[in-house]
Write a protein that holds these residues in place. Sequence first.
Motif, PDB file in Angstrom:
ATOM      1  N   PHE A 258      46.334  29.585  75.231  1.00 43.56           N
ATOM      2  CA  PHE A 258      47.972  29.598  75.323  1.00 43.56           C
ATOM      3  C   PHE A 258      48.522  29.792  76.663  1.00 43.56           C
ATOM      4  N   ARG A 259      47.852  31.108  77.200  1.00 46.59           N
ATOM      5  CA  ARG A 259      48.200  31.636  78.363  1.00 46.59           C
ATOM      6  C   ARG A 259      48.257  30.452  79.636  1.00 46.59           C
ATOM      7  N   SER A 260      47.017  29.774  79.590  1.00 48.11           N
ATOM      8  CA  SER A 260      46.852  28.816  80.607  1.00 48.11           C
ATOM      9  C   SER A 260      47.592  27.696  80.765  1.00 48.11           C
ATOM     10  N   GLU A 261      48.016  27.321  79.270  1.00 44.01           N
ATOM     11  CA  GLU A 261      49.035  26.095  79.152  1.00 44.01           C
ATOM     12  C   GLU A 261      50.480  26.353  79.707  1.00 44.01           C
ATOM     13  N   ILE A 262      50.772  27.826  79.283  1.00 46.19           N
ATOM     14  CA  ILE A 262      51.957  28.139  79.591  1.00 46.19           C
ATOM     15  C   ILE A 262      52.134  28.227  81.313  1.00 46.19           C
ATOM     16  N   VAL A 263      51.051  28.715  81.714  1.00 45.31           N
ATOM     17  CA  VAL A 263      50.946  29.125  83.184  1.00 45.31           C
ATOM     18  C   VAL A 263      51.015  27.869  84.099  1.00 45.31           C
ATOM     19  N   SER A 264      50.569  26.846  83.375  1.00 45.78           N
ATOM     20  CA  SER A 264      50.198  25.362  83.983  1.00 45.78           C
ATOM     21  C   SER A 264      51.767  24.663  83.793  1.00 45.78           C
ATOM     22  N   ALA A 265      52.498  24.842  82.805  1.00 48.15           N
ATOM     23  CA  ALA A 265      53.494  24.230  82.333  1.00 48.15           C
ATOM     24  C   ALA A 265      54.826  24.766  83.015  1.00 48.15           C
ATOM     25  N   VAL A 266      55.116  26.291  83.101  1.00 51.02           N
ATOM     26  CA  VAL A 266      56.143  26.705  83.568  1.00 51.02           C
ATOM     27  C   VAL A 266      55.786  27.188  85.046  1.00 51.02           C
ATOM     28  N   ASP A 267      56.629  26.939  85.946  1.00 53.75           N
ATOM     29  CA  ASP A 267      56.501  27.212  87.464  1.00 53.75           C
ATOM     30  C   ASP A 267      57.280  28.758  87.674  1.00 53.75           C
ATOM     31  N   ARG A 268      56.786  29.919  87.126  1.00 52.71           N
ATOM     32  CA  ARG A 268      57.333  31.076  87.273  1.00 52.71           C
ATOM     33  C   ARG A 268      56.567  32.213  87.005  1.00 52.71           C
ATOM     34  N   PRO A 269      56.440  33.336  87.305  1.00 55.59           N
ATOM     35  CA  PRO A 269      55.289  34.289  87.040  1.00 55.59           C
ATOM     36  C   PRO A 269      55.498  34.416  85.481  1.00 55.59           C
TER      37      PRO A 269
END
Length: 300
Positions: free
Chosen positions: A228-239
């Motif tokens: 989940f974390r990895s996919e969120i970081v990849s999909a959303v360009d924010r901290p």
Amino acid sequence: MKKNKLGRSELLVGEIGFGCMSIGTEEDKALKLLHEALDRGINLLDTADLYDAGRNEELVGKAIKGRRSDVILATKVGNRRLPGQEGLAWDASKAYILSAVKDSLKRLGTDYIDLYQLHGGTLDDPIDETIEAFEQLQKEGVIRYYGISSIRPNVIREYVSRSRIVSVMSQYSIFDRRPEEEVLPLLEATGIGLLARGPVASGMLTEEGESKLSKGYLGYSEEELRRFRSEIVSAVDRPLAETALRYPLSSTGADCVLAGASTPQQLRANIAAVASAPLSDTERAAIRSAVPANVYAQHR
């Protein structure tokens, strides 16, 4: 800081509020943290008589001395300590609430509470009696408004239908999307506000929180949480923490996200996160695609 009207009340709360449970018991450190929060535009301070056996309320009371009118003060009631008994007893009776509020007012150093909240609740409680206590306190001017803090949909439904609550505080984050199915639609339909707590999922939704994933969360395994974390970081360009704090605010009915902080650096990061632009529809869709919606099962 942008402010929202909390539900049907006249309370204007900043998009981020301070969950004061995190401030600790060291007075100088706690007061500096609370003063900085207020100086930087946070106006909702949320405490409870339960936290540190009342010490938390005392510290909040000291922090707001001389600036009470600038603060939306929220506290909670329902958990009590009985002499000679280990742990806590749950008491939602009218008599206890009318007694406990006096102790909270003394610790907080004020003669009124802006938002008084039931700190939990079950269907076995004397709900009409509980509501009577809050209504009486409101009529007397001891509290301005009342709400509940609960993750039990069936309990929330009872208070929505039988009382004049203006808000529900509930755990809500990217990793805990349970309110979206049952709670948020109900609150939106009735004009009741949501105070979203736990937005960073015990720190798991922060840049430094990867080590915490091994504990699991709400039935999710470490492997699932890492994905989940990895996919969120990849999909959303924010901290990541910014994404996490903005996510509850992107939902209709969510008026304020409550975030704790134990250091000035954490506090400043939280404030900076909500000062950023709201999540776009594309970002929100990407998050929802990455993390499935879970549902309430055990707590009803």
